[in-house]
Design an enzyme around this catalytic site. Structure first.
Site, PDB file in Angstrom:
ATOM      1  N   ASP A  16       0.840  -1.186   0.000  1.00 60.21           N
ATOM      2  CA  ASP A  16       0.000   0.000   0.000  1.00 60.21           C
ATOM      3  C   ASP A  16       0.885   1.250   0.000  1.00 60.21           C
ATOM      4  O   ASP A  16       1.848   1.329   0.765  1.00 60.21           O
ATOM      5  CB  ASP A  16      -0.882  -0.010   1.264  1.00 60.21           C
ATOM      6  N   ASP A  36      -3.288   4.570  -2.257  1.00 62.89           N
ATOM      7  CA  ASP A  36      -4.348   5.125  -1.425  1.00 62.89           C
ATOM      8  C   ASP A  36      -4.776   6.517  -1.914  1.00 62.89           C
ATOM      9  O   ASP A  36      -3.930   7.375  -2.158  1.00 62.89           O
ATOM     10  CB  ASP A  36      -3.790   5.229   0.001  1.00 62.89           C
ATOM     11  N   GLU A  79      -6.524   3.892  -5.915  1.00 61.22           N
ATOM     12  CA  GLU A  79      -7.814   4.087  -5.264  1.00 61.22           C
ATOM     13  C   GLU A  79      -8.258   5.485  -5.660  1.00 61.22           C
ATOM     14  O   GLU A  79      -7.789   6.481  -5.100  1.00 61.22           O
ATOM     15  CB  GLU A  79      -7.681   3.963  -3.746  1.00 61.22           C
ATOM     16  N   HIS A  87     -11.401  -3.277   3.011  1.00 64.87           N
ATOM     17  CA  HIS A  87     -11.383  -2.906   4.433  1.00 64.87           C
ATOM     18  C   HIS A  87     -12.192  -1.639   4.721  1.00 64.87           C
ATOM     19  O   HIS A  87     -12.292  -1.232   5.873  1.00 64.87           O
ATOM     20  CB  HIS A  87      -9.935  -2.722   4.877  1.00 64.87           C
ATOM     21  N   ASP A  88     -12.693  -0.991   3.684  1.00 58.27           N
ATOM     22  CA  ASP A  88     -13.493   0.225   3.885  1.00 58.27           C
ATOM     23  C   ASP A  88     -14.983  -0.023   3.677  1.00 58.27           C
ATOM     24  O   ASP A  88     -15.784   0.916   3.744  1.00 58.27           O
ATOM     25  CB  ASP A  88     -13.056   1.317   2.893  1.00 58.27           C
TER      26      ASP A  88
HETATM   27  C1  GLC Z   1      -8.342   5.081   1.882  1.00 55.89           C
HETATM   28  C2  GLC Z   1      -8.156   3.854   2.719  1.00 55.89           C
HETATM   29  C3  GLC Z   1      -8.860   4.057   4.017  1.00 55.89           C
HETATM   30  C4  GLC Z   1      -8.224   5.225   4.718  1.00 55.89           C
HETATM   31  C5  GLC Z   1      -8.211   6.467   3.822  1.00 55.89           C
HETATM   32  C6  GLC Z   1      -7.259   7.481   4.352  1.00 55.89           C
HETATM   33  O1  GLC Z   1      -9.644   5.314   1.550  1.00 55.89           O
HETATM   34  O2  GLC Z   1      -8.600   2.732   2.032  1.00 55.89           O
HETATM   35  O3  GLC Z   1      -8.833   2.922   4.829  1.00 55.89           O
HETATM   36  O4  GLC Z   1      -8.931   5.516   5.883  1.00 55.89           O
HETATM   37  O5  GLC Z   1      -7.777   6.178   2.528  1.00 55.89           O
HETATM   38  O6  GLC Z   1      -5.939   7.039   4.196  1.00 55.89           O
END
Ligand code: GLC
Ligand code: CA
Length: 553
Positions: free
Chosen positions: A99, A200, A256, A330-331
């Site tokens: 990540d 991320d 992401e 995980h979100d």
């Molecule tokens: C992304 C991650 C999430 C995190 C956010 C801030 O969305 O997947 O888990 O809280 O970024 O880093």
């Protein structure tokens, strides 16, 4: 046929290290715990493991707030443990993606500790500092985790930007020194032998202006969307990253980023100038009620909404860009609870149905740990059971202000909160599901006696074995990877259907999204070979509750 690439043919398995396997009894999953379970993943058939952050972090956001980009959080182990894990992954012919969290760092990162010291500190403009406006923050932006996106810092009488929690200050990508530091760090991990990056919130790195944003009806803050999401500047930084780092290695890169299909086509264009693929949010976000509460609702996912979005992403990207396909991470809450049916009668069937739908689409599929067992939401009833900063901040903002009734908020959390997906992996029927010999950092779902890996590995009819077959099908049949995508029965109120085609081979996927028997005669005449189904017997003319069936002609 499209150009072949290993990351197009691969299935990725996401590990949330804190919740996967604890090797030393401190209640927290760790790198050695992952190493101990690599044979399980190899047997499942996955090609790539993506591990969520394991770097040193004060854990305000479970590791997505990094205080040292080149280290290992002692909770998770040591650099030797990491090196061993990586070589054991490679020894089994799998790859590892890590990540990359560089939109922001932790507020405890040495860069930020320096930056906040004084206005003329050499690290000052590594972050985004602004003067307030008449005693208020520099603009009206709200953070993704509730509250203002600006934090006042008394020491220097200025505000810093944090699009997430205050402990996650945004790095200033406009500063070339920041980009040099990030690219050096990325190169360092690549030289260690990692096989790719999951990036991320990468769509937010290019901030173009700091103008007030529109406020949703009933909302408390403005949106930063048009100033810092998917800007030209972000694309420029990604291209620079591509030239300076990514192009020197053979990597899987997934951003992401979310956004629209047009934006996805720019990020993940087949011309190879930016990323291999991005994660779309549209199908998950579409379930929001569209109110100021954003994701906090108990809206149940409808076939029509999800299908329209997924089919649009399939058809718009094919031939132009590469897709990623997923329902869980995980979100997000557990997919069988959100889109399927997690009751005793249909949990297994609906988990298999959702897996079929996603894995046979065009794009690289992602499995989130535990999804392959059909793990469910935990449905906490007490605020104290939660661990997630997002939950506590949302509670403060909406319940604290009296705008939402506590009971409603608890219901939304139970449905949608991220902790649903963060409960420990259910390995077996021993105490704490075999996750730890100590006290788990978050409660284990009480259903581990019925849902656990040991039992499922033994049971040829389990969700686990169904995932194995789906993964094997992808590896055997090129049509799954490179075939065209033709949506079928687009108005059917119960059935999600599509067809894939390559070199005269046709794969037809029929899924009953409901717990009722659905009329469906689509393949009665040209049935072909049934290559996979979650029922032992198919009845012509209908699809049984949550039936999924795959024909090859
Ligand atoms: C992304 C991650 C999430 C995190 C956010 C801030 O969305 O997947 O888990 O809280 O970024 O880093
Ligand atoms: Ca541990």
């Amino acid at each position: 046929m499209e150009t072949r690439a290993w990351w197009k043919e691969a299935v990725v398995y996401q590990i949330y290290p804190r919740s996967f396997a604890d090797s030393n009894g401190d209640g927290i999953g760790d790198l050695n715990g992952i190493t101990q379970h690599l044979d399980y993943l190899k047997d499942l058939g996955v090609d790539v493991i993506w591990i969520s952050p394991f770097y040193p972090s004060p854990n305000y956001d479970n590791g997505y707030d990094i205080s040292d980009y080149r280290g290992i959080n002692p909770e998770f182990g040591t650099m030797e443990d990491f090196d061993r894990l990586l070589s054991e992954v490679h020894a089994r012919g799998m790859k590892m993606v890590i990540d990359l969290v560089v939109n922001h760092s932790s507020s405890e990162h040495p860069f930020f500790i320096e930056s906040r010291k004084s206005r003329d500190n050499p690290y000052r403009d590594w972050y985004i500092w602004k003067d307030g406006k008449n005693g208020n923050p520099p603009n009206n932006w709200g953070s993704c985790f509730s509250g203002s996106a600006w934090q006042y810092d008394e020491a220097t009488d200025q505000y810093y930007l944090h699009l997430f929690a205050p402990q996650q200050p945004d790095l200033n990508w406009a500063n070339p020194k920041v980009r040099d530091a990030v690219f050096d760090m990325m190169t360092w991990w690549c030289d260690k032998g990692i096989d790719g990056y999951r990036m991320d919130v990468i769509g937010m790195i290019g901030k173009e202006n700091f103008d007030d944003g529109p406020v949703a009806p009933g909302g408390l803050y403005g949106s930063f969307e048009s100033s810092c999401q998917h800007t030209q500047t972000t694309h420029r930084y990604i291209r620079e990253m591509r030239e300076r780092v990514l192009d020197r290695y053979d990597l899987l890169t997934v951003g992401e980023a979310g956004g629209t299909v047009e934006q996805a086509v720019r990020y993940a264009s087949l011309d190879g100038k930016e990323l291999n693929m991005i994660f779309s949010f549209e199908h998950n976000d579409a379930l929001n009620d569209g109110t100021a509460l954003g994701k906090w609702s108990d809206h149940q996912a409808q076939l029509q909404e999800v299908r329209e979005i997924l089919n649009r992403w399939q058809t718009a990207l094919i031939g132009k860009a590469w897709n990623s396909v997923y329902l869980s991470n995980h979100d997000q809450p557990r997919q069988v609870s959100r889109y399927g049916n997690d009751g005793p009668l249909y949990r297994v069937r609906s988990a298999k149905m959702l897996a079929t739908l996603i894995h046979l689409m065009h794009g690289t599929p992602y499995i989130y740990n535990g999804e392959e067992l059909g793990m469910t939401n935990i449905y906490f009833t007490d605020l104290e059971q939660y661990r997630d900063v997002e939950v506590f901040n949302a509670w403060k903002q909406w319940v604290g202000s009296g705008l939402v009734h506590p009971e409603d908020m608890m219901r939304y959390f139970a449905k949608i909160s991220r902790d649903n997906a963060r409960t420990p992996m259910q390995w077996d029927t021993t105490k704490h599901a075999g996750f730890t010999t100590g006290t788990p950092w978050i409660e284990v779902n009480r259903n581990y006696l019925e849902i656990n890996a040991a039992d499922e590995v033994r049971d040829p009819d389990s969700v686990y074995h169904y995932y194995r077959k789906l993964i094997a099908l992808r590896h055997e049949q090129k049509v799954v990877v490179y075939g065209s995508f033709v949506p079928l029965l687009e108005d059917d109120p119960m059935v999600y259907a599509y067809c894939r085609e390559l070199d005269g081979k046709q794969m037809t996927v029929l899924c009953n999204w409901t717990q009722k028997t659905a009329p469906c005669t689509l393949k009665d005449e040209t049935a072909g070979e049934i290559v996979l189904s979650n029922y032992a017997l198919h009845q012509p003319g209908v699809l049984q509750p949550y039936e999924a069936i795959v024909f090859l002609n």
